[in-house]
Design a protein around this motif. Structure first.
Motif, short mmCIF file in Angstrom:
data_model
loop_
_atom_site.label_atom_id
_atom_site.label_comp_id
_atom_site.label_asym_id
_atom_site.label_seq_id
_atom_site.Cartn_x
_atom_site.Cartn_y
_atom_site.Cartn_z
N ALA A 267 41.77 40.33 35.17
CA ALA A 267 42.13 41.73 34.99
C ALA A 267 41.22 42.63 35.82
CB ALA A 267 42.07 42.11 33.51
N ASN A 268 39.93 42.35 35.78
CA ASN A 268 38.98 43.18 36.53
C ASN A 268 39.14 43.04 38.03
OD1 ASN A 268 37.68 44.45 34.39
ND2 ASN A 268 36.23 42.79 34.09
N LEU A 269 39.36 41.83 38.51
CA LEU A 269 39.55 41.65 39.95
C LEU A 269 40.87 42.25 40.41
CD1 LEU A 269 38.06 38.17 40.88
CD2 LEU A 269 37.06 40.44 41.09
N ALA A 270 41.90 42.19 39.58
CA ALA A 270 43.17 42.81 39.94
C ALA A 270 43.01 44.33 40.04
CB ALA A 270 44.24 42.45 38.91
N MET A 271 42.25 44.92 39.14
CA MET A 271 41.98 46.35 39.22
C MET A 271 41.20 46.68 40.48
SD MET A 271 43.11 48.42 36.80
CE MET A 271 41.95 49.70 36.36
N HIS A 272 40.27 45.83 40.84
CA HIS A 272 39.44 46.09 42.02
C HIS A 272 40.23 45.98 43.31
CE1 HIS A 272 36.35 45.35 45.16
NE2 HIS A 272 35.62 46.15 44.41
N ALA A 293 31.87 55.03 42.25
CA ALA A 293 32.03 55.07 43.71
C ALA A 293 32.73 53.83 44.23
CB ALA A 293 30.67 55.23 44.38
N ASP A 294 32.63 52.71 43.51
CA ASP A 294 33.23 51.45 43.96
C ASP A 294 34.42 51.04 43.11
OD1 ASP A 294 31.34 51.06 46.03
OD2 ASP A 294 29.89 50.31 44.58
N PHE A 295 34.94 51.95 42.29
CA PHE A 295 36.04 51.60 41.40
C PHE A 295 37.35 51.53 42.16
CE2 PHE A 295 39.44 53.16 38.49
CZ PHE A 295 39.51 52.04 37.68
N ILE A 315 37.98 60.10 37.88
CA ILE A 315 38.54 59.44 39.06
C ILE A 315 39.65 60.33 39.62
CG2 ILE A 315 39.80 57.43 39.91
CD1 ILE A 315 36.96 56.74 39.16
N ARG A 316 39.61 60.57 40.92
CA ARG A 316 40.65 61.40 41.54
C ARG A 316 41.96 60.62 41.61
NH1 ARG A 316 42.97 62.17 46.48
NH2 ARG A 316 43.72 64.30 46.89
#
Length: 585
Positions: A267-272, A293-295, A315-316
């Motif tokens: 899930a986290n890598l898919a978001m990244h 900044a890295d999200f 987050i924009r």
């Protein structure tokens, strides 16, 4: 139709007219006129808690499991200040509550009278809105406005402070339909142009993901049904925050599990790595984003939220859509279908192949034991023995056990998972389970707890006993403040400063002293039988499950790191780098 009545009677009548069937409260001098009116009627049930914080958490559990606002009644001064933690918890997690507090008579306000506190001033930062009612003629309308504000838009707690002389005085009662509520009218329909932009992005995205939060559940059953239809029709993967679990079924083929600090690797890598992130009813909490900044650095971000202040706050969003989730999803689904139900099938196929490769890491794998109960194993067995129960409701306290519950328990329906997300309030789960059980008297209600959190509101055992509430308290007892100890181990050189207890009670004897059933288990071979004994008992149970004392909760994104920098357990991953008792991937 208007009628004359005392302020105290107005309170009870207004609650009846708002459809309230239960109040959680604790009496005191400044609310005795209201309690006297409660005594003289039988339509509204009052649950006497043992502490005002417990009253608010119980109301939260009631609200979260029913979708209806929870109602709290407490006295002035310490009664109100004791409720502040629960009120703040409800604000952070968008739980609709109406909190009624007593106040000293109007002519004493500001004189430091007995049990006086500036309740409106104290609670202004932790409520959607609050009122001090100085005129009895304004009381009924204010209560009706309170219910409207608490349940409209982004739900949350409101507080109405009622001086004692206002309760005694006679005034004119106003019915709900006559109350002025138009001054608060949140926008529910999303901007069509923005929704069309979202659909266009969905049609071309190669690596899309739905990122959902508690806002989907708060929007109601229509929103969860529309979400499921949209996910299954597009074939896009979906993940969720802690508060959003159950909006999409955990058994669904597109489900990636929870994301965030203790979310799943895939899930986290898919978001990244996604190229289109569709945020539905979540607020980009820091437990989710990691280092801002890295999200998700290369994605187009769409954000659907009924609260305009949440859009672009952290987050924009290139595609901001202010509106109610159900309305926006309905429009998005209709427009997407009318344009031919298009998706980037080739890109999506490659995206799912990548996700399946990430899943092979088996991020929830841990070292088993036949000598000591691992906490993960305890939660897995609880899941296996209860997942067939459609009437199962799970509450948690806060800490490692909370994250293990979120990782290993599956929820196929909304409103069956009650936990403290934004504020992280230890002591939440036990009184919340009481509120859930009051709302669903025949259901199976289990609170997954740690012994540290559970002890913070243990006095509510009396409430469960008095009202014969068969709540099950499943304590993962590691004799440690587990999450604090974990951070001290990984980030503070193993210096375990005050993160354990040397004076825990005998939980079985404690249970028996309140007329409960107490169960103690420390052998993995006996665990299934012990859990079944808990489930079969028709009253409240305190289950003392003695678990491995120094187990860490993984995966874990260290504070301030991006999603692709995760600590995994030693049994997870291939070719990973060893890092402080875990593996850094």
């Amino acid at each position: 139709m208007t009628q004359a009545m005392t302020g105290a009677k107005m309170v009870v009548q207004a609650l009846k007219d708002q459809g309230v069937d239960v109040i959680f409260g604790y009496p005191g001098g400044a609310v005795l006129p209201i309690y006297d009116e409660i005594f003289q009627q039988n339509d509204i049930r009052h649950i006497l808690v043992r502490h005002e914080q417990g009253a608010v958490h119980a109301a939260e559990g009631y609200a979260r499991s029913t979708g209806k606002p929870g109602v709290v009644l407490v006295t002035s001064g310490p009664g109100a200040t004791n409720a502040v933690t629960g009120i703040t918890d409800a604000l952070m997690d968008s739980i609709p509550l109406v909190v009624l507090t007593g106040q000293v008579p109007t002519f004493m306000v500001g004189n430091d009278a007995f049990q006086e506190a500036d309740t409106v001033g104290i609670t202004r930062p932790c409520t959607k809105h609050n009122w001090l009612v100085k005129e009895t003629d304004r009381l009924a309308e204010t209560i009706h406005q309170g219910f409207h504000v608490a349940t409209s838009g982004r739900p949350g707690p409101v507080l109405i402070d009622i001086p004692k002389d206002v309760q005694f005085a006679t005034g004119t009662y106003i019915e709900p339909r006559e109350a002025t509520t138009k001054h608060y009218k949140p926008k529910v329909k999303g901007d069509r142009e923005m929704i069309e932009r979202l659909v266009e992005a969905m049609e071309s995205a190669e690596r899309p993901i739905f990122y959902t939060g508690g806002g989907v559940i708060n929007s109601g059953d229509a929103a969860t049904q529309l979400l499921r239809e949209l996910v299954d029709a597009t074939g896009f993967p979906i993940t969720s925050t802690l508060m959003g679990l159950g909006a999409y079924p955990a058994s669904g083929e597109h489900w990636l599990g929870m994301l965030g600090m203790h979310g799943l690797y895939e899930a986290n890598l898919a978001m990244h790595d996604c190229d289109l992130m569709i945020n539905i009813g979540a607020r980009f909490d820091d437990r989710i984003t990691g280092r801002v900044a890295d999200f998700s650095p290369n994605s187009v971000k769409a954000h659907i939220d009924i609260d305009p202040s949440s859009i672009n706050k952290t987050i924009r969003a290139e595609i901001p859509i202010v509106g109610d989730v159900a309305h926006v999803l309905e429009d998005a689904l209709r427009i997407w279908k009318s344009r031919g139900r298009k998706t980037n099938k080739e890109g999506l196929m490659k995206w799912w192949a990548q996700i399946e490769a990430w899943k092979t890491v088996e991020c929830l794998k841990y070292k088993g034991s036949d000598k000591v109960i691992k906490p993960q194993y305890a939660v897995q067995r609880l899941e296996a023995l209860t997942k067939h129960r459609a009437d199962r409701f799970i509450c948690t306290e806060v800490g490692q056990h909370q994250m293990w519950a979120a990782q290993y328990l599956g929820f196929d329906a909304p409103n069956h998972w009650m936990t403290s997300g934004g504020l992280g309030t230890m002591g939440y789960g036990f009184p919340a389970s009481i509120g859930v059980q009051v709302a669903h008297p025949d259901a199976l209600v289990i609170n997954v707890a740690g012994e540290g959190s559970w002890l913070m509101n243990m006095q509510e055992m009396g409430t469960a006993s008095q009202y014969r509430l068969p709540v099950k308290q499943f304590i993962l007892n590691n004799e440690r403040l587990g999450m604090v100890r974990q951070w001290q181990t990984l980030l503070h050189g193993g210096r375990h400063s005050h993160s354990w207890s040397e004076a825990l009670p005998d939980f079985v004897k404690l249970a028996e002293s309140f007329g409960w059933k107490g169960i103690k288990c420390d052998d993995p071979a006996d665990l299934d039988d012990a859990i079944q004994e808990m489930l079969d008992y028709d009253g409240p149970v305190l289950f003392d499950c003695l678990v491995e004392k120094h187990e860490n909760c993984f995966p874990m994104i260290p504070s301030g790191e991006p999603h692709n920098k995760m600590l995994l357990g030693e049994d997870s991953g291939e070719g990973a780098i060893q890092a402080g008792g875990a593996v850094l991937v």
